[in-house]
Design a protein around this motif. Sequence first.
Motif, PDB file in Angstrom:
ATOM      1  N   GLU A 117       0.835  -1.202   0.000  1.00 39.18           N
ATOM      2  CA  GLU A 117       0.000   0.000   0.000  1.00 39.18           C
ATOM      3  C   GLU A 117       0.872   1.256   0.000  1.00 39.18           C
ATOM      4  O   GLU A 117       0.604   2.210  -0.731  1.00 39.18           O
ATOM      5  CB  GLU A 117      -0.939  -0.008   1.218  1.00 39.18           C
ATOM      6  N   ILE A 118       1.933   1.252   0.792  1.00 38.08           N
ATOM      7  CA  ILE A 118       2.838   2.406   0.839  1.00 38.08           C
ATOM      8  C   ILE A 118       3.520   2.594  -0.514  1.00 38.08           C
ATOM      9  O   ILE A 118       3.631   3.722  -1.018  1.00 38.08           O
ATOM     10  CB  ILE A 118       3.874   2.241   1.968  1.00 38.08           C
ATOM     11  N   GLU A 119       3.968   1.490  -1.124  1.00 38.06           N
ATOM     12  CA  GLU A 119       4.610   1.591  -2.440  1.00 38.06           C
ATOM     13  C   GLU A 119       3.641   2.107  -3.494  1.00 38.06           C
ATOM     14  O   GLU A 119       4.011   2.907  -4.347  1.00 38.06           O
ATOM     15  CB  GLU A 119       5.180   0.228  -2.843  1.00 38.06           C
ATOM     16  N   ARG A 120       2.384   1.696  -3.417  1.00 39.25           N
ATOM     17  CA  ARG A 120       1.383   2.171  -4.357  1.00 39.25           C
ATOM     18  C   ARG A 120       1.139   3.666  -4.173  1.00 39.25           C
ATOM     19  O   ARG A 120       1.089   4.425  -5.149  1.00 39.25           O
ATOM     20  CB  ARG A 120       0.068   1.417  -4.157  1.00 39.25           C
ATOM     21  N   ARG A 121       1.075   4.116  -2.927  1.00 40.73           N
ATOM     22  CA  ARG A 121       0.864   5.532  -2.669  1.00 40.73           C
ATOM     23  C   ARG A 121       2.068   6.364  -3.098  1.00 40.73           C
ATOM     24  O   ARG A 121       1.917   7.471  -3.638  1.00 40.73           O
ATOM     25  CB  ARG A 121       0.560   5.736  -1.190  1.00 40.73           C
ATOM     26  N   LEU A 122       3.283   5.834  -2.874  1.00 38.08           N
ATOM     27  CA  LEU A 122       4.490   6.543  -3.316  1.00 38.08           C
ATOM     28  C   LEU A 122       4.531   6.655  -4.840  1.00 38.08           C
ATOM     29  O   LEU A 122       4.904   7.702  -5.383  1.00 38.08           O
ATOM     30  CB  LEU A 122       5.738   5.824  -2.802  1.00 38.08           C
ATOM     31  N   ALA A 124       2.005   6.742  -6.821  1.00 41.99           N
ATOM     32  CA  ALA A 124       1.006   7.733  -7.212  1.00 41.99           C
ATOM     33  C   ALA A 124       1.536   9.150  -6.996  1.00 41.99           C
ATOM     34  O   ALA A 124       1.302  10.032  -7.826  1.00 41.99           O
ATOM     35  CB  ALA A 124      -0.282   7.519  -6.433  1.00 41.99           C
ATOM     36  N   LEU A 125       2.261   9.367  -5.902  1.00 41.24           N
ATOM     37  CA  LEU A 125       2.847  10.674  -5.649  1.00 41.24           C
ATOM     38  C   LEU A 125       3.926  11.016  -6.658  1.00 41.24           C
ATOM     39  O   LEU A 125       4.052  12.167  -7.107  1.00 41.24           O
ATOM     40  CB  LEU A 125       3.404  10.737  -4.234  1.00 41.24           C
ATOM     41  N   ASN A 128       2.404  12.186  -9.845  1.00 41.51           N
ATOM     42  CA  ASN A 128       1.853  13.530  -9.781  1.00 41.51           C
ATOM     43  C   ASN A 128       2.929  14.584  -9.911  1.00 41.51           C
ATOM     44  O   ASN A 128       2.660  15.720 -10.302  1.00 41.51           O
ATOM     45  CB  ASN A 128       1.111  13.747  -8.452  1.00 41.51           C
TER      46      ASN A 128
END
Length: 130
Positions: A117-122, A124-125, A128
């Motif tokens: 989950e953290i890797e997915r959020r990173l 995504a960031l 952006n």
Amino acid sequence: MTPRIARHCPSSKKAARSDAGFSGDCAWFEPIALELRDIFTRNTAKETAFRAGCDISTAERWLSGKTAPQGEALARLLCSDIGDRLHAALIENVQTPWAEARRAELMRTKLLREREEIERRLAALEGNKK
């Protein structure tokens, strides 16, 4: 020689354990009942009865500590959609090698999910920024 028989002692009316209403033969179900209350904050007995295939009044007795599920009802709970959490609650205080290995595997799986989950959020960031 005849075997000695212990002298008859009257049974106590007081329970040996009184953990949140659980006593005697039903105390083993207390961690599961607590987990069920944590999972289902509303309609706990109704949700428990649905998964165990029993009456709501029976599930209410389980949750109050008066009785505990047996056989098929317990198997249905452990095989339900929340069975993984109930199994973890059931072995929470078991101090054997297999239980310790199972808890370690559960923790490993949880940490791997968190890392994904953290890797997915990173990612995504990072997407952006560009």
